[in-house]
Design an enzyme around this catalytic site. Sequence first.
Site, mmCIF file in Angstrom:
data_model
loop_
_atom_site.group_PDB
_atom_site.id
_atom_site.type_symbol
_atom_site.label_atom_id
_atom_site.label_comp_id
_atom_site.label_asym_id
_atom_site.label_seq_id
_atom_site.Cartn_x
_atom_site.Cartn_y
_atom_site.Cartn_z
ATOM 1 N N THR A 36 51.192 40.939 40.721
ATOM 2 C CA THR A 36 51.493 39.873 41.516
ATOM 3 C C THR A 36 51.094 38.492 40.918
ATOM 4 O OG1 THR A 36 51.261 38.613 43.779
ATOM 5 C CG2 THR A 36 49.187 39.875 42.937
ATOM 6 N N CYS A 68 44.249 32.906 47.091
ATOM 7 C CA CYS A 68 44.545 34.192 47.794
ATOM 8 C C CYS A 68 43.734 35.058 46.916
ATOM 9 C CB CYS A 68 46.170 34.321 47.500
ATOM 10 S SG CYS A 68 47.058 33.030 48.452
ATOM 11 N N HIS A 103 48.819 40.972 48.513
ATOM 12 C CA HIS A 103 48.237 39.515 47.799
ATOM 13 C C HIS A 103 48.028 38.696 49.298
ATOM 14 C CE1 HIS A 103 49.887 35.757 45.835
ATOM 15 N NE2 HIS A 103 49.267 35.472 46.778
#
Lengths: 159, 210
Positions: A22, A28, A45
């Site tokens: 990711t 995040c 994620h």
Amino acid sequence: MGTIVVGMADLKVAKAPDILTTLGLGSCIGITLYAPAKKVGGMAHIMLPTYKGFEGQNIAKFADSAIIELVNQIARLGAPRASLVAKIAGGAHMFGRSQNNDMLKIGERNAAASLAILKQLGIPIKANDTGGTHGRTIELHVETGALKIRTVGAGEKFI
Amino acid sequence: MTDTSDNNLTKHLDVFKEIGNIGAGNAASALAGLLNKRISMTVPDAAVVPFNTIVDMMQGPETLVAGVLVDVSGELHGFNLLVLEMKDALAMISQALGKPVSEVASPGFELSELQRDTLMEIVNIIVGSFLSAISSFTGLSVVPSVPNLSIDMLGAIISIATIQYGQVGDTVLFLKTQFNDLEGEISGHFFLIPDYNSYKILINSLGLEG
């Protein structure tokens, strides 16, 4: 061997020798679960700490609901929850000097929520690279369980 | 909680486009004054786009960008995030300092203290005039904070916007504006990020139904 990209508010599972990645995590969190014996793993994620109050939304967006979904999907690949270990990264405070807004501390809250739910599920946390003020790209090598972290200013490492 | 649902964002897209237009027009004049040259601007694009599309529209999540965040308080609360690709940030710095880009650009992403300060000052002017246009348009008082600069991956920078919008849906509202001068063009991406209550206040101030 394939590289599988996990988007924002997204989760995926894979088997060795695939790589799950990711890109550009800020506040995040990238949560990875891995079963060393079976060589299967998953990555989420997440953007926000908890699904509570957001019922009906995409479960991959929240730490608690995403972790539970990852556990279930990995179980379907033959690795039960008791065989999993976790590594997490992200949760930065991208605009470090900005103070007067709680929303900017979301990275910390995301990290705390992720760790709490993993603990509650009894999944050992093998590595935790959260916080700071920089973005991260992560790769889970499903063959070995190694998590590679790439940054702009702070180099590259495996945890 | 549904005030800023994806549907509502789309419904009021024209309003945001108009706000963007007024704000960017005002910002272009301020920029022209600062750089002492004629600056024109394109009518901004306003779009409501899914999280994962936004980063691809802007060259991918790992692209190095300069993000400048201004906290907004007063009668509206939220953020204004301006995202500049490094080439645009360097072009602005070079014009403000009156030096060619080749003398400004360093091999890595490190900016000198002077360059950072220059960029912050430019952004301060752009965001300040953008917000003051919104303020006169809506009659709401808006107070911007001192800007905060972060140079990092695009995905990481815009997570501020996506997380805020993420509480109500899977899309984000953004405004893309292009400033043009005789030597080329400089693009800037604005993210207007009102919190839930402010979104409603903003829409209501224009006499519209949330």
